[in-house]
Design a protein around this motif. Structure first.
Motif, PDB file in Angstrom:
ATOM      1  N   LEU A   1      -3.738   9.766   3.009  1.00  0.00           N
ATOM      2  CA  LEU A   1      -2.640   9.898   2.060  1.00  0.00           C
ATOM      3  C   LEU A   1      -3.092   9.718   0.611  1.00  0.00           C
ATOM      4  O   LEU A   1      -2.474  10.239  -0.322  1.00  0.00           O
ATOM      5  N   ASP A   2      -4.207   8.979   0.453  1.00  0.00           N
ATOM      6  CA  ASP A   2      -4.725   8.751  -0.895  1.00  0.00           C
ATOM      7  C   ASP A   2      -5.582   9.904  -1.376  1.00  0.00           C
ATOM      8  O   ASP A   2      -6.076   9.887  -2.505  1.00  0.00           O
ATOM      9  N   GLY A   3      -5.782  10.905  -0.475  1.00  0.00           N
ATOM     10  CA  GLY A   3      -6.560  12.079  -0.854  1.00  0.00           C
ATOM     11  C   GLY A   3      -8.044  11.866  -0.781  1.00  0.00           C
ATOM     12  O   GLY A   3      -8.806  12.617  -1.398  1.00  0.00           O
ATOM     13  N   GLY A   4      -8.532  10.872  -0.058  1.00  0.00           N
ATOM     14  CA  GLY A   4      -9.959  10.613   0.051  1.00  0.00           C
ATOM     15  C   GLY A   4     -10.652  11.588   0.988  1.00  0.00           C
ATOM     16  O   GLY A   4     -10.021  12.337   1.746  1.00  0.00           O
ATOM     17  N   ASP A   5     -12.006  11.570   0.949  1.00  0.00           N
ATOM     18  CA  ASP A   5     -12.821  12.440   1.796  1.00  0.00           C
ATOM     19  C   ASP A   5     -12.887  11.835   3.210  1.00  0.00           C
ATOM     20  O   ASP A   5     -13.294  10.681   3.385  1.00  0.00           O
ATOM     21  N   PRO A   6     -12.521  12.595   4.268  1.00  0.00           N
ATOM     22  CA  PRO A   6     -12.614  12.052   5.645  1.00  0.00           C
ATOM     23  C   PRO A   6     -14.025  11.629   6.006  1.00  0.00           C
ATOM     24  O   PRO A   6     -14.225  10.737   6.826  1.00  0.00           O
ATOM     25  N   ALA A   7     -15.028  12.279   5.382  1.00  0.00           N
ATOM     26  CA  ALA A   7     -16.406  11.908   5.725  1.00  0.00           C
ATOM     27  C   ALA A   7     -16.737  10.505   5.268  1.00  0.00           C
ATOM     28  O   ALA A   7     -17.642   9.861   5.803  1.00  0.00           O
ATOM     29  N   GLY A   8     -16.050   9.999   4.282  1.00  0.00           N
ATOM     30  CA  GLY A   8     -16.330   8.655   3.795  1.00  0.00           C
ATOM     31  C   GLY A   8     -15.364   7.618   4.312  1.00  0.00           C
ATOM     32  O   GLY A   8     -15.252   6.551   3.719  1.00  0.00           O
ATOM     33  N   ASP A   9     -14.635   7.963   5.382  1.00  0.00           N
ATOM     34  CA  ASP A   9     -13.657   7.033   5.957  1.00  0.00           C
ATOM     35  C   ASP A   9     -14.404   5.874   6.647  1.00  0.00           C
ATOM     36  O   ASP A   9     -15.133   6.094   7.635  1.00  0.00           O
ATOM     37  N   PRO A  10     -14.252   4.651   6.157  1.00  0.00           N
ATOM     38  CA  PRO A  10     -14.955   3.513   6.792  1.00  0.00           C
ATOM     39  C   PRO A  10     -14.307   3.038   8.085  1.00  0.00           C
ATOM     40  O   PRO A  10     -14.809   2.112   8.728  1.00  0.00           O
ATOM     41  N   SER A  11     -13.152   3.595   8.489  1.00  0.00           N
ATOM     42  CA  SER A  11     -12.459   3.095   9.677  1.00  0.00           C
ATOM     43  C   SER A  11     -13.211   3.385  10.966  1.00  0.00           C
ATOM     44  O   SER A  11     -12.940   2.776  12.003  1.00  0.00           O
ATOM     45  N   ASP A  12     -14.159   4.366  10.881  1.00  0.00           N
ATOM     46  CA  ASP A  12     -14.899   4.672  12.116  1.00  0.00           C
ATOM     47  C   ASP A  12     -15.685   3.451  12.610  1.00  0.00           C
ATOM     48  O   ASP A  12     -15.905   3.283  13.816  1.00  0.00           O
ATOM     49  N   ILE A  13     -16.145   2.614  11.690  1.00  0.00           N
ATOM     50  CA  ILE A  13     -16.859   1.393  12.103  1.00  0.00           C
ATOM     51  C   ILE A  13     -15.937   0.487  12.917  1.00  0.00           C
ATOM     52  O   ILE A  13     -16.344  -0.102  13.920  1.00  0.00           O
ATOM     53  N   LEU A  14     -14.650   0.382  12.513  1.00  0.00           N
ATOM     54  CA  LEU A  14     -13.710  -0.451  13.255  1.00  0.00           C
ATOM     55  C   LEU A  14     -13.452   0.119  14.647  1.00  0.00           C
ATOM     56  O   LEU A  14     -13.373  -0.624  15.644  1.00  0.00           O
ATOM     57  N   ARG A  15     -13.291   1.449  14.734  1.00  0.00           N
ATOM     58  CA  ARG A  15     -13.067   2.043  16.058  1.00  0.00           C
ATOM     59  C   ARG A  15     -14.268   1.807  16.961  1.00  0.00           C
ATOM     60  O   ARG A  15     -14.139   1.486  18.150  1.00  0.00           O
TER      61      ARG A  15
ATOM     62  N   GLU B   1       6.686  13.643  -0.590  1.00  0.00           N
ATOM     63  CA  GLU B   1       7.237  14.037   0.708  1.00  0.00           C
ATOM     64  C   GLU B   1       8.592  13.386   0.918  1.00  0.00           C
ATOM     65  O   GLU B   1       8.934  12.382   0.294  1.00  0.00           O
ATOM     66  N   SER B   2       9.348  13.997   1.854  1.00  0.00           N
ATOM     67  CA  SER B   2      10.648  13.432   2.196  1.00  0.00           C
ATOM     68  C   SER B   2      10.432  12.181   3.041  1.00  0.00           C
ATOM     69  O   SER B   2       9.365  11.971   3.614  1.00  0.00           O
ATOM     70  N   PRO B   3      11.433  11.312   3.115  1.00  0.00           N
ATOM     71  CA  PRO B   3      11.265  10.095   3.937  1.00  0.00           C
ATOM     72  C   PRO B   3      10.908  10.386   5.385  1.00  0.00           C
ATOM     73  O   PRO B   3      10.084   9.694   5.974  1.00  0.00           O
ATOM     74  N   SER B   4      11.540  11.404   5.965  1.00  0.00           N
ATOM     75  CA  SER B   4      11.232  11.701   7.376  1.00  0.00           C
ATOM     76  C   SER B   4       9.797  12.186   7.543  1.00  0.00           C
ATOM     77  O   SER B   4       9.104  11.807   8.498  1.00  0.00           O
TER      78      SER B   4
ATOM     79  N   VAL C   1       0.816  -1.219   0.000  1.00  0.00           N
ATOM     80  CA  VAL C   1       0.000   0.000   0.000  1.00  0.00           C
ATOM     81  C   VAL C   1       0.842   1.258   0.000  1.00  0.00           C
ATOM     82  O   VAL C   1       0.756   2.107  -0.901  1.00  0.00           O
ATOM     83  N   PHE C   2       1.677   1.394   1.059  1.00  0.00           N
ATOM     84  CA  PHE C   2       2.258   2.714   1.312  1.00  0.00           C
ATOM     85  C   PHE C   2       3.420   3.055   0.396  1.00  0.00           C
ATOM     86  O   PHE C   2       3.791   4.233   0.278  1.00  0.00           O
ATOM     87  N   GLY C   3       4.046   2.081  -0.250  1.00  0.00           N
ATOM     88  CA  GLY C   3       5.144   2.425  -1.152  1.00  0.00           C
ATOM     89  C   GLY C   3       4.652   3.295  -2.298  1.00  0.00           C
ATOM     90  O   GLY C   3       5.271   4.305  -2.652  1.00  0.00           O
ATOM     91  N   THR C   4       3.558   2.914  -2.914  1.00  0.00           N
ATOM     92  CA  THR C   4       2.996   3.691  -4.017  1.00  0.00           C
ATOM     93  C   THR C   4       2.595   5.083  -3.547  1.00  0.00           C
ATOM     94  O   THR C   4       2.846   6.090  -4.239  1.00  0.00           O
ATOM     95  N   LEU C   5       1.948   5.157  -2.339  1.00  0.00           N
ATOM     96  CA  LEU C   5       1.536   6.466  -1.812  1.00  0.00           C
ATOM     97  C   LEU C   5       2.738   7.356  -1.554  1.00  0.00           C
ATOM     98  O   LEU C   5       2.682   8.585  -1.719  1.00  0.00           O
TER      99      LEU C   5
END
Length: 951
Positions: free
Chosen positions: A235-249, A176-179, A166-170
Motif C-alpha cells: 500500500l505504501d508503493g514499495g518494491d516487492p523485491a525489497g519486502d523484508p517480510s519474507d524473513i518472517l515467513r 480507495e473506497s472504504p470497502s 499505520v493504515f489510516g494514513t495509507l
C-alpha cells in the motif's frame, strides 16, 4: 561417518543445523541479490516442503519413542494429531508458494485472489486447528461467550492500533473506497483474528507440551506479522523485491520444521490429587484446556485507547466514523466483560465466606479436634471438638504452643518430622492445591486437661487463608483412645484363651522363643506339659459345660502354684503348658521335677466341683529341658534365628512327647523327656507309612498257633496271628499293631486276616479236619460301621460254619462302651459265632459281671500261667479261674504254656485246653495242615507228654 561419531552427535542437531543453513543461505542470497524474487520464492518453497515432510512423517511414528530419539517423542495421539495439522498447514503453504513461484505472482491481495492465495488461507486455518486439536473444548456456553468477547476485544484493539499507527494514513493517500481498502486489509484482519483466537488454546496447553504449542503459535504470529508488513509495503508503493517480510515467513516455516524435533519438556508429573482438570494420570494422554487470555485484551484495548486519544489531540484528520464504531463496540464488550468479572469476583468472595462458615460449622460438629496454628505451632483457633475431647477451656488452649501438649517421649520425634515438613518449599508448586499443601501425618500422645495422656493421630497441613493472610497450620487431631483399647482387647483375645483367661498356644510359643533368646545356653529354661486323664469322659457324661468348669478350675490351680515369672498357658483341649525359668544353679532339674510333682498333686488330689457333683481326675505330666536337642552354635544371624525357632519348637515338642509317654503309661505320673522318646515317635510314624505300603504290596501273612486238648494232646482249633515280613525281616507284632491302630489300618488288616484265616480253616474242615478258628478283634474294629455284616460276609464267602469261628476280645472291649459293642457281639452270637475273652484276669471285668457277658470261652492271661509252680498267689488265681469257668459252663484256655511243670499243673487243675510254645509254636498253614493230619491218623503217642511238633 563412523558409528562412534554418529553416536556422539545429538539427534536434534541435524534438523537444527539444516534450519540454520537454510536461514543463512536465505539471508546471504537476499543480501547478495541472488536470483531476486525467484530465489526468495524458491527458498520459501523449500522451507515449507521440508517442514511438511518432517511433520507428516513424525505424526506417523508409533507411541513411546524417546524424546532423545527424534521425531515422535511425545506420548499419545493428541499431539501427533496436532503435528498432522501442522504438516497439512506446511504442505498447503508449500503448494501456495510453489504456485506463486511458477506463476511469478508475488502480490498477495484480496482484490486479486488467486489459487495460491487459497492455499495460503487454508494453511492458516490448518495451523490454528493444530493448536486447538489437543485441547478439550469447554461445555459451558458462558465460557464460549467470554472467549468470543475476549477475541473480539483483542482483534478490535489490534485493528485500531494498526489503523491509527499505520493504515489510516495509507487509506487517505490511497484514494480507495472504504470497502476496497477493507479488502486490501483482509489478510491482516484474518491473521489478527486467528492470533487472538488461538491464544487461549496455547495458554491452556497440557504440561510437557507447552513449548511445542508456543512454537506453533510463534509460526502463526510470524506469518501474521509478515502479512501485515507485506500489506504495508504494497500500500505504501514499495518494491516487492525489497519486502523484508519474507524473513518472517521463513522463520515461521523453520519453527514448524523444528516442532517434532524438540521433544516435550521434561516436567515432573503431578500427584493424582493435584492433576488439573483436563489432564489425566501418569502414562495416559493429557488434554489441555482453554484458558482466558487474562489481561491481554484489556492491555491491548488500553493501548488502543491511548493511541486514539493521542491521535485525536495531535492528528489532522480526526477519526473516521468506522474506527469510532469499532472502538466503541470493543469498549462496550470490554465493559460487559468487566461487569461479568465483577459478578464472578463477588460470587467467589461469597463462596469463600460460605466455605469458611462451612469449615467452622464442620469443625464444630465433628469429634476430631481442629486447630489453626501459626507457623511456630502456637494455637490460634480451637474447635469445640478439641475443647470437648481434651476438656480444656479456650483460655487454656489459645496462645499455647503445641509442644506443651505432646508427651515428652514423643516430642523429639514429632519435632524432627515437623521441622522437615516446614523446611519443604511451599512454593514448589506441585503439592499446592486450593490453599492447602501436602499433609503431614504424625502419631503421638497428647495431654488432656486432667493430666491423662491420650493416643492421637494428627494431620498437619499449611493453610493459606482466604484474604491473603500469612500461611498458617491446619491441625486435625483424632483421639484414638477407643481404638487403642479395642486393639488391646483384640490382642488379648488373639493371644489368650477365652474360657480360662490363660495365654493361648500362640502366645506360649512366642514367649518360649523370647525366653530362649535371652538364655542362649538353654540350661535355665524348661517346659512342663499337663494333660487331664479321663477328661473326655467328663464331656461325654456330663456335657461340655461341665468340662468347661473343670478346665477353668484346673487353670486356677495351675496358676496358683507357679512362680510369677513362669507362664501358664492353655495348649489346647484339656492340655496345659508351663514355661519355667529357673535360677542359674545346679538344682534346676530337681526344682522342675518337684514343680511337676506339685502340679500333679494339685490337679489330682482334690475333686472338681461341677454343680452338686464332684469329679475326680488325674493328670499326666511331661517335662522337657532346653538344650536336650541343641544344635551346633555359630553361623550367620539368619541361621541363629532359624536355630532359635527350631530350638523352641523342639523344646515344646519334647515336652508334649514326655506327657504323651506318661499318658501311655497309665496316667497319674510325671515323665521327663529322653531322646529315645522322639526316636520312638519317628519310628512309629515311619512304621505307619511302611504299613500303608505293605498293605498295598501284600507283605502280610497269616500264621496259626494250634490250641490243643490238654488231656489228649489233639488239636481242637487254631488262633490266627498276623505277621509282617518287611523284606526278609520279620517285624514283631507288638511293634506294628499300635502304629497300625493309630494309622487306621487295623480295620482293613483285620478284615483281610479274617477272610484268609476263614478260607484256610474252611478248606481243612471240608477235608474232615474238625478244627475251630479264633481271631482277635480290637474295640475300634468292633465299633466300625457294618462290622457284623462284614463278618457274616466273610463266613458266607469262605463257607466256614459260624460255630467254627471264635472272636477273641479283651475285657475292656466289653466293659467300655458296653452298649454298642455288646449289642454287636450279641448279633454275632445269634448267627452262631462264639465269643472268647482274651487275657482274662488283667482287665476290668469282675467275676460277678462275667456271667452277664455274652461269652463262651475265657483265656487265662500268660502272666498267670508263667507263675504256676513258683508263685502261690498266681497258682491259686489260676485254679480259681479254671473252677469258675467250669461252674459257669465256659471253656477255659490257658495261654503261654512254656514249661512242662506248667502243663502238669494245668492238667491237675482240670484246665481243658491250652496253647503255648511248649505245645506248638505259631506256624504257616502247611505245617498246621501236617499236624492236623497226624492227629487224625491217630499217630499221636499215648501218655502225658504232648506230641513234639516241628519248629
Amino acid at each position: 561417518m563412523s558409528g562412534d561419531y554418529a553416536r556422539r552427535v545429538p539427534p536434534r542437531a541435524l534438523p537444527v543445523a539444516m534450519a540454520a543453513v537454510v536461514g543463512v543461505l536465505y539471508a546471504t542470497g537476499s543480501l547478495a541479490g541472488w536470483g531476486g524474487r525467484a530465489f526468495i520464492a524458491w527458498a520459501e518453497v523449500g522451507a515449507a516442503g521440508a517442514a511438511a515432510i518432517s511433520l507428516l512423517l513424525s505424526s506417523r511414528r508409533p507411541d513411546g519413542v524417546p524424546a532423545d530419539g527424534g521425531p515422535g517423542a511425545l506420548s499419545g495421539g493428541l499431539w501427533r494429531a496436532s503435528w498432522r495439522w501442522y504438516g497439512i498447514a506446511a504442505a498447503s503453504w508449500f503448494l501456495g508458494a510453489l504456485g506463486s513461484a511458477l506463476s511469478d505472482a508475488h502480490v498477495r491481495s484480496a482484490l486479486s485472489l488467486s489459487v495460491p492465495d487459497l492455499f495460503y488461507l487454508f494453511a492458516l486455518v490448518a495451523l490454528v486447528v493444530g493448536l486447538v486439536a489437543p485441547i478439550r473444548p469447554p461445555r459451558e456456553a458462558g465460557v464460549w461467550l467470554r472467549y468470543v468477547a475476549d477475541t473480539y476485544v483483542c482483534a478490535c484493539a489490534l485493528f485500531v492500533l494498526g489503523w491509527v499507527a499505520v493504515f489510516g494514513t495509507l487509506y487517505h493517500r490511497s484514494g480507495e473506497s472504504p470497502s476496497e481498502f477493507l479488502l486490501e486489509l483482509l489478510y491482516p484482519l484474518i491473521d489478527i483474528v486467528f492470533v487472538c483466537g488461538a491464544l487461549p488454546f496455547v495458554l491452556g496447553a497440557a504440561r510437557g507440551h507447552r513449548r511445542l504449542a508456543w512454537m506453533g503459535y510463534g509460526a502463526l504470529t510470524a506469518i501474521a506479522v509478515a502479512d501485515i508488513v507485506t500489506t504495508f509495503v504494497r500500500l505504501d508503493g514499495g518494491d516487492p523485491a525489497g519486502d523484508p517480510s519474507d524473513i518472517l515467513r521463513l522463520a515461521g516455516l523453520l519453527l514448524l520444521l523444528l516442532v517434532p524435533w524438540t521433544g516435550p519438556a521434561a516436567e515432573p508429573e503431578l500427584p493424582v490429587d493435584d492433576i488439573p482438570e483436563g489432564e489425566t494420570g501418569p502414562g495416559q494422554e493429557r488434554y489441555g484446556r482453554m484458558i482466558g487470555p487474562g489481561l491481554a485484551p484489556a492491555a491491548v484495548a488500553a493501548a488502543a485507547g491511548l493511541f486514539i486519544a493521542g491521535h485525536s489531540v495531535t492528528g489532522e484528520n480526526g477519526l473516521e466514523p468506522g474506527i469510532s464504531i469499532v472502538a466503541g463496540s470493543a469498549a462496550l464488550v470490554l465493559l460487559a466483560r468487566l461487569a461479568g468479572l465483577l459478578r464472578e469476583n463477588d460470587a467467589l468472595r461469597r463462596a469463600v465466606v460460605t466455605g469458611e462458615e462451612h469449615f467452622r460449622a464442620l469443625s464444630e460438629s465433628i469429634n476430631d479436634a481442629v486447630l489453626i496454628c501459626d507457623m511456630d505451632a502456637t494455637v490460634r483457633y480451637a474447635s469445640a471438638g478439641a475443647l470437648r475431647t481434651y476438656r480444656y477451656t479456650p483460655d487454656e488452649l489459645l496462645g499455647r504452643p503445641l509442644s506443651d501438649l505432646i508427651h515428652p517421649e514423643d516430642l523429639p520425634r514429632v519435632q524432627d518430622v515437623f521441622t522437615e515438613f516446614l523446611q519443604d518449599d511451599p512454593a514448589a508448586g506441585e503439592g499446592f492445591h486450593d490453599g492447602f499443601h501436602d499433609a503431614l501425618r504424625v502419631s503421638c500422645r497428647v495431654r488432656a486437661a486432667d493430666g491423662t495422656w491420650l493416643p492421637t493421630e494428627s494431620t498437619i497441613s499449611r493453610y493459606s487463608g482466604s484474604d491473603g493472610a500469612p500461611a498458617r497450620l491446619l491441625v486435625t487431631t483424632r483421639d484414638l483412645s477407643e481404638q487403642a483399647a479395642l486393639q488391646r482387647q483384640v490382642a488379648h483375645l488373639t493371644f489368650h484363651d477365652g474360657l480360662t483367661g490363660l495365654p493361648n498356644r500362640s502366645y506360649f510359643e512366642e514367649r518360649v522363643r523370647e525366653v530362649l533368646s535371652r538364655h542362649p545356653s538353654g540350661g535355665e529354661v524348661a517346659v512342663v506339659f499337663v494333660d487331664l486323664d479321663g477328661f473326655t469322659a467328663v464331656n461325654d457324661s456330663d456335657g461340655h459345660a461341665a468340662g468347661d468348669q473343670v478346665l477353668a478350675q484346673a487353670a486356677r490351680r495351675l496358676r496358683a502354684n507357679v512362680q510369677a515369672d513362669d507362664t501358664v498357658a492353655r495348649w489346647g483341649g484339656d492340655e496345659f503348658a508351663v514355661l519355667v525359668q529357673l535360677p542359674p544353679d545346679d538344682g534346676e532339674t530337681r526344682a522342675t521335677v518337684e514343680l511337676a510333682g506339685r502340679l500333679l498333686r494339685v490337679l489330682s488330689a482334690d475333686p472338681y466341683q461341677v454343680g452338686d457333683k464332684q469329679i475326680v481326675l488325674t493328670a499326666s505330666v511331661g517335662i522337657a529341658f532346653a538344650g536336650d536337642d541343641e544344635g551346633p552354635p555359630g553361623g550367620t544371624p539368619e541361621a541363629a534365628g532359624r536355630r532359635l525357632r527350631r530350638t523352641a519348637a523342639d523344646l515344646m515338642r519334647n515336652g508334649d512327647l514326655a506327657m504323651a509317654r506318661a499318658k501311655e503309661a497309665g496316667g497319674g505320673r510325671v515323665e521327663v523327656y529322653a531322646p529315645h522318646m522322639h526316636a520312638d515317635v519317628v519310628r512309629r510314624l515311619e512304621l505307619g507309612s511302611d504299613l500303608q505300603r505293605a498293605l498295598a504290596e501284600e507283605q502280610f501273612s497269616v500264621e496259626f498257633q494250634p490250641v490243643v486238648d490238654l488231656a489228649t494232646s489233639r488239636v481242637t482249633g487254631v488262633e490266627a496271628l498276623l505277621r509282617w515280613w518287611r523284606g526278609s525281616e520279620a517285624v514283631p507284632p507288638e511293634e506294628f499293631i499300635g502304629p497300625a491302630e493309630e494309622a487306621g489300618l487295623m480295620i482293613p488288616l483285620g478284615g483281610w486276616v479274617l477272610r484268609e484265616a476263614c478260607r484256610e480253616v474252611a478248606r481243612w474242615r471240608r477235608d474232615s479236619w474238625a478244627v475251630g478258628l479264633s481271631v482277635n478283634f480290637t474295640a475300634r474294629q468292633i465299633a466300625a460301621p457294618r462290622f457284623v455284616e462284614s463278618v457274616a460276609a466273610a463266613l458266607e464267602e469262605t463257607g466256614l460254619p459260624p460255630h467254627a469261628l471264635t472272636l477273641e476280645v479283651r475285657e475292656e472291649v466289653l466293659v467300655e462302651d458296653a452298649g454298642q459293642n455288646v449289642e454287636r457281639l450279641v448279633e454275632l452270637r445269634d448267627l452262631g459265632v462264639r465269643l472268647a475273652i482274651d487275657d482274662f484276669g488283667t482287665g476290668y471285668a469282675s467275676l460277678a459281671y462275667l456271667g452277664q457277658l455274652p461269652v463262651d470261652i475265657i483265656k487265662i492271661d500268660p502272666s498267670f500261667v508263667a507263675g504256676l509252680g513258683s508263685d502261690e498267689t498266681l497258682t491259686l488265681l489260676t485254679r480259681t479261674i479254671v473252677r469258675l469257668g467250669s461252674d459257669l459252663g465256659l471253656t477255659v484256655v490257658a495261654e503261654g504254656i512254656e514249661r512242662p511243670e506248667q502243663l502238669e499243673l494245668l492238667r491237675e487243675m482240670g484246665c481243658p485246653r491250652g496253647q503255648g510254645f511248649l505245645v506248638a509254636r505259631p506256624m504257616a498253614a502247611e505245617r498246621v495242615e501236617s499236624l492236623v493230619r497226624t492227629n487224625l491218623e491217630g499217630r499221636a503217642p499215648s501218655g502225658d507228654v504232648p506230641l513234639p511238633l516241628p519248629g
